[in-house]
Scaffold this motif. Structure first.
Motif, PDB file in Angstrom:
ATOM      1  N   GLY A   1       0.178   4.594  -0.232  1.00 19.74           N
ATOM      2  CA  GLY A   1      -0.492   5.880  -0.052  1.00 19.74           C
ATOM      3  C   GLY A   1       0.394   6.770   0.803  1.00 19.74           C
ATOM      4  N   THR A   2      -0.243   7.662   1.551  1.00 21.50           N
ATOM      5  CA  THR A   2       0.499   8.607   2.393  1.00 21.50           C
ATOM      6  C   THR A   2       1.527   7.887   3.265  1.00 21.50           C
ATOM      7  N   MET A   3       1.082   6.859   3.974  1.00 21.01           N
ATOM      8  CA  MET A   3       1.967   6.219   4.946  1.00 21.01           C
ATOM      9  C   MET A   3       2.982   5.291   4.291  1.00 21.01           C
TER      10      MET A   3
ATOM     11  N   LYS B   1      -7.621  -5.576   5.268  1.00 21.99           N
ATOM     12  CA  LYS B   1      -6.354  -5.915   5.930  1.00 21.99           C
ATOM     13  C   LYS B   1      -6.290  -7.423   6.196  1.00 21.99           C
TER      14      LYS B   1
ATOM     15  N   PHE C   1       3.402   3.865  12.605  1.00 21.04           N
ATOM     16  CA  PHE C   1       4.187   5.045  12.235  1.00 21.04           C
ATOM     17  C   PHE C   1       3.288   6.273  12.277  1.00 21.04           C
TER      18      PHE C   1
ATOM     19  N   GLY D   1       0.853  -1.204   0.000  1.00 21.90           N
ATOM     20  CA  GLY D   1       0.000   0.000   0.000  1.00 21.90           C
ATOM     21  C   GLY D   1       0.874   1.233   0.000  1.00 21.90           C
TER      22      GLY D   1
ATOM     23  N   GLU E   1       1.794  -1.950  -4.629  1.00 20.26           N
ATOM     24  CA  GLU E   1       0.578  -1.126  -4.699  1.00 20.26           C
ATOM     25  C   GLU E   1      -0.289  -1.689  -5.824  1.00 20.26           C
ATOM     26  N   THR E   2      -1.574  -1.873  -5.549  1.00 17.80           N
ATOM     27  CA  THR E   2      -2.417  -2.519  -6.560  1.00 17.80           C
ATOM     28  C   THR E   2      -2.796  -1.565  -7.693  1.00 17.80           C
TER      29      THR E   2
ATOM     30  N   ALA F   1       2.569  10.247  10.479  1.00 26.17           N
ATOM     31  CA  ALA F   1       2.787  10.928   9.191  1.00 26.17           C
ATOM     32  C   ALA F   1       3.568  12.240   9.378  1.00 26.17           C
TER      33      ALA F   1
ATOM     34  N   ALA G   1       0.267  -1.197   4.803  1.00 24.00           N
ATOM     35  CA  ALA G   1      -0.268   0.169   4.989  1.00 24.00           C
ATOM     36  C   ALA G   1      -1.386   0.423   3.978  1.00 24.00           C
ATOM     37  N   VAL G   2      -2.321  -0.538   3.876  1.00 22.45           N
ATOM     38  CA  VAL G   2      -3.463  -0.340   2.966  1.00 22.45           C
ATOM     39  C   VAL G   2      -4.556   0.423   3.725  1.00 22.45           C
ATOM     40  N   PHE G   3      -5.694   0.662   3.050  1.00 25.16           N
ATOM     41  CA  PHE G   3      -6.772   1.435   3.699  1.00 25.16           C
ATOM     42  C   PHE G   3      -7.129   0.844   5.071  1.00 25.16           C
ATOM     43  N   GLU G   4      -7.647   1.735   5.922  1.00 26.40           N
ATOM     44  CA  GLU G   4      -8.025   1.322   7.284  1.00 26.40           C
ATOM     45  C   GLU G   4      -9.356   0.556   7.218  1.00 26.40           C
TER      46      GLU G   4
ATOM     47  N   ASN H   1       0.356  -1.206   9.950  1.00 27.65           N
ATOM     48  CA  ASN H   1       0.460   0.197  10.357  1.00 27.65           C
ATOM     49  C   ASN H   1      -0.915   0.746  10.738  1.00 27.65           C
TER      50      ASN H   1
ATOM     51  N   GLN I   1      -1.544   4.885  -8.855  1.00 33.04           N
ATOM     52  CA  GLN I   1      -0.967   5.119  -7.523  1.00 33.04           C
ATOM     53  C   GLN I   1       0.496   4.676  -7.473  1.00 33.04           C
TER      54      GLN I   1
ATOM     55  N   SER J   1      -3.987   2.391  12.507  1.00 36.00           N
ATOM     56  CA  SER J   1      -3.994   3.342  13.618  1.00 36.00           C
ATOM     57  C   SER J   1      -5.009   2.962  14.667  1.00 36.00           C
TER      58      SER J   1
END
Ligand SMILES: CC(C)(COP(=O)(O)OP(=O)(O)OC[C@H]1O[C@@H](n2cnc3c(N)ncnc32)[C@H](O)[C@@H]1OP(=O)(O)O)[C@@H](O)C(=O)NCCC(=O)NCCSC(=O)C[C@@H](O)CCCCCCCCCCCCC(=O)O
Ligand SMILES: NC(=O)c1ccc[n+]([C@@H]2O[C@H](COP(=O)([O-])OP(=O)(O)OC[C@H]3O[C@@H](n4cnc5c(N)ncnc54)[C@H](O)[C@@H]3O)[C@@H](O)[C@H]2O)c1
Length: 719
Positions: free
Chosen positions: A305-307, A385, A429, A303, A326-327, A431, A377-380, A405, A331, A407
């Protein structure tokens, strides 16, 4: 202690011996006094070299002595005796020469450093100033602007920079002590007068007043209430404007104020707390010193993205090979560009080659088959997951550590969906992940000690303040943040403004108040979480009942702003207004004030005057109270863990030591009394109800913070 030998027939070699960093304890100071005297009185000795054992010159004064009655010879006359010696004294600097260590070297007539050595006067980061003559000698040696920079920031310089600045006379790639002995032989018999720094005037500096005014203004701004940086400027000013003896007197006066200050205690507590969290332990009894980490050479990030991007950069910068998955094709391309840019900029800053080849990009999860560790670190989204973890368990070689990762999702639940739950831990982690110092390593009841040890070691390699914590909603940092934010919302309902709340928190020392921070990170983040918790009810219901949800007080203010599309900086509107979306300069927003007025009227709330004291007590004591719950639950092993998390990840002012240290300074009885007071006023707010641990600690006489661990154990055994 200090050991004395005669080498090359006529050089007295003094070796500081006090592992691990040869700190200047009373015994070391006595050793130096004795051995210097011995070298100077030996007619066969023509020159002297001072070095430290085990490749480190000296880490400075022994910080552990500061809290106690200091005995032994004082540093200032000891260094003065060296400078006044009639035989050349050469400092052979390997490893570090920091604080009192560098001050000792500045008292020597010459300084030879190994090319890998680092030098500095970091006292300011301990709430002090270089008070063994450092604030007076360094400006005389390298000039006022350079000395101000080093002393007010505490930064360490490399040997190369030290040479360029004129702090050292020679840099060697070879054996430093041999080079220093050779050098000492070569200067024996030369006049030492020009080498005694304290006798020099400070190099001339045009417009000294303007320089100090400008520096003082900058320092005040960045100090956020810390007093040591200001005292450092004042001490250097004394060096620039007064004769040496008077400058030393000023240095002493300023140090006397700092030495016993709460800020110095807080900063020194942080120094030791940051090291203490590395000695982690789990409720199972597993510990850092009995758990061997697995080697990690190759890692994967899932993943981008941002993280995921920041995590990839952090891993690649430590020299690991990274497979970045990343799929989404678009992205992936964007991530590749962003990651390469971050690596290039980071490498430029550090003067090294960018680790671009260290990262391999893929759209296929099969590419991670031979990695030692994966960070997801994919979507929450727990379903997504879980699917990713199941794929990873099938694809990865046996023993690969699987880290998430997340949160807020349940690490235990994720672990239980994999065939090897012992290999699963959270690596939380913050950001931007390649910049932020904090890493929460989250273990569940089934995480193996080896998995925790590996994640902790990797965190350390990445330069993170890594803290091992138990699994619960929000872990430590975000769990404590929740009551803090909720109190801030309640204060708005009762009459405060975002400006007032933020000002109180910023004056306390946070870089940003809660509302400016919320605008920066995006109001929609919390909105999504509250929606997921079933707390958000769209619409404009009014009255008290509309503000009680799930049996407790709830403020829908954040939700209402989101319904208006006010997500913070990204939309150009939030608790403040911004020139345009993405702008960073927050301006007061009249719309928000009328909105608050209308909201209060609709809910029958009468605005009252709220002062800074109430803002601090309500927001901070609610957060601290949650910290006590966390300690009681065993989620954090000790107050140091919480404090390191808050100082390194949440902007808690370091000179206040972290929330639990702050509570200790304020007094546990006072915190309890204020929580009880607010709880009586707001009985529908459970987070204001004092934790039973806080009550029990107060009942047991409010032990000092370093005894809480013992007290908690005792209290738990009595339950
Ligand atoms: C040196 C390091 C860079 C090494 O890093 P590394 O990563 O290798 O290791 P660790 O950081 O993990 O450290 C290992 C271990 O050692 C402990 N330790 C490190 N430094 C010290 C130290 N200086 N003292 C004691 N212990 C130390 C550390 O805690 C670890 O042990 P632990 O068990 O915790 O795991 C790195 O360690 C580092 O950066 N160290 C700190 C360097 C530093 O900040 N030095 C400055 C110290 S302050 C100082 O030197 C002040 C001077 O200016 C002297 C001033 C004179 C004061 C006299 C008192 C005057 C009183 C005034 C009152 C006046 C009254 C009147 O007159 O009226
Ligand atoms: N953003 C933060 O400030 C922050 C801080 C700490 C932790 N986190 C956590 O980190 C995780 C990621 O957050 P983010 O903000 O980076 O999210 P993001 O939306 O920016 O990125 C997620 C990325 O994962 C990719 N992805 C989705 N499914 C995938 C799959 N099966 N395989 C590979 N890639 C896939 C998406 O295409 C997207 O690029 C979340 O669990 C979040 O809670 C976020």
């Amino acid at each position: 202690m200090a050991e004395y030998n005669r080498v090359s027939e006529c050089v007295g070699l003094i070796t500081l011996r006090n592992p691990p960093v040869n700190a200047l304890s009373a015994a070391v100071r006595q050793g130096i006094v004795d051995t210097v005297q011995r070298a100077l009185s030996d007619p066969n000795v023509k020159s002297v070299v001072i070095c430290g054992q085990n490749g480190i010159f000296c880490g400075g004064a022994d910080i552990k002595e500061f809290g106690s009655n200091m005995t032994g010879p004082p540093l200032i006359p000891m260094i003065h005796a060296i400078e006044s010696a009639n035989k050349p004294v050469v400092a052979a600097i390997e490893g570090s020469a920091l604080g009192g260590g560098l001050e000792l070297a500045l008292g020597c007539h010459y300084r030879i450093a190994h090319s890998k050595a680092r030098l500095g006067l970091p006292e300011v980061s301990l709430g002090l100033l270089p008070a063994a003559g450092g604030s007076q000698r360094l400006p005389r040696l390298i000039g006022v602007p350079a000395a101000l920079n080093l002393i007010t920031t505490g930064r360490h310089v490399t040997a190369a920079e030290a040479l360029q600045l004129g702090i050292v006379d020679q840099v060697t790639d070879h054996n430093t002590v041999d080079a220093a002995v050779k050098f000492a032989l070569s200067v024996a018999g030369r006049s030492l007068d020009p080498r005694r720094i304290s006798t020099h005037p400070c190099p001339q500096q045009p417009d000294l007043d303007a320089l100090f005014e400008e520096v003082m203004q900058k320092v005040r701004q960045s100090a956020r209430g810390a007093i040591a940086p200001i005292a450092c400027v004042q001490a250097v000013r004394a060096a620039a404007t007064l004769p040496y003896a008077q400058g030393m007197e000023r240095e002493r006066e300023l140090m006397a104020t700092l030495f016993t200050s709460g800020q110095a205690r807080a900063l020194q507590y942080c120094f030791f707390a940051e090291r203490a969290v590395g000695r982690w332990r789990m409720p199972s009894g597993a510990r850092w010193d009995t758990s061997k980490p697995r080697p990690v050479h190759k890692a994967a990030v899932i993943g981008l993205g941002t993280m995921g991007r920041g995590i990839t950069v952090a891993l690649a910068q430590t020299g690991l090979s990274v497979i970045a998955v990343e799929t989404q094709e678009k992205q992936l391309m964007e991530a590749k560009q962003a990651i390469s840019g971050m690596l290039e900029r980071g490498a430029k800053r550090r003067g090294v080659a960018p680790a671009l080849d260290g990262v391999i990009y893929s759209q296929n999860i099969q590419a991670v088959a031979d990695v030692d560790l994966v960070i997801e670190a994919v979507f929450e989204d727990i379903a997504l997951k879980t699917k990713v973890f199941q794929q990873l368990s099938a694809v990865c070689k046996p023993g690969t550590l699987l880290c998430t990762n997340t949160s807020a999702l349940d690490v235990d639940q994720l672990a239980s969906e994999t065939p090897n739950p012992e290999l699963v831990v959270g690596m939380h982690f913050f950001a931007p992940a390649h910049v932020m110092k904090l890493l929460e390593v989250v273990y569940g009841p089934r995480s193996s000690p080896q998995a925790v040890a590996t994640a902790m070691q990797l965190g350390k390699k990445m330069g993170k303040a890594s803290v091992a914590v138990g699994n619960c909603r929000g872990f430590v940092g975000n769990r404590m943040l929740k009551p803090y934010i909720e109190e801030a919302f309640f204060l708005l309902e009762e009459g405060a403004t975002p400006e007032l709340v933020d000002q109180a928190l910023e004056e306390f020392g946070f870089p940003m108040g809660v509302f400016r921070m919320s605008d920066l990170s995006g109001l929609d983040v919390g909105w999504r979480v509250r929606k997921g918790d079933g707390l958000v009810e769209p619409g404009t219901a009014s009255g008290r009942s509309a503000r009680i949800r799930q049996g407790r007080r709830y403020s829908p203010l954040g939700d209402l702003l989101c319904e208006e599309g006010r997500f913070g900086q990204k939309t150009g509107r939030g608790w403040y207004q911004y020139d345009k979306p993405g702008s960073r300069v927050a301006r007061s927003d009249p719309w928000l004030h009328s909105f608050l007025g209308a909201y209060r009227a609709q809910h029958g709330l009468v605005a009252r005057r709220i002062d800074h004291q109430e803002v601090l007590e309500r927001c901070l004591y609610a957060l601290i109270n949650e910290g006590f719950h966390i300690l009681d639950d065993g989620i954090a092993a000790g107050p140091e863990d919480i404090d390191v998390i808050y100082v390194s990840g949440y902007g808690w002012p370091r000179h206040r030591g972290g929330p639990m240290f702050y509570a200790n300074m304020v007094g546990l009885a006072k915190v309890l009394e204020r929580l009880e007071h607010y709880q009586q006023l707001h009985p529908e707010v459970p987070h204001l109800q004092p934790s039973s641990l806080l009550r029990r600690l107060v009942a047991s006489g409010s032990p000092p913070i370093h005894k809480w661990g013992e007290a908690i154990k005792k209290l738990h055994s009595q339950l």
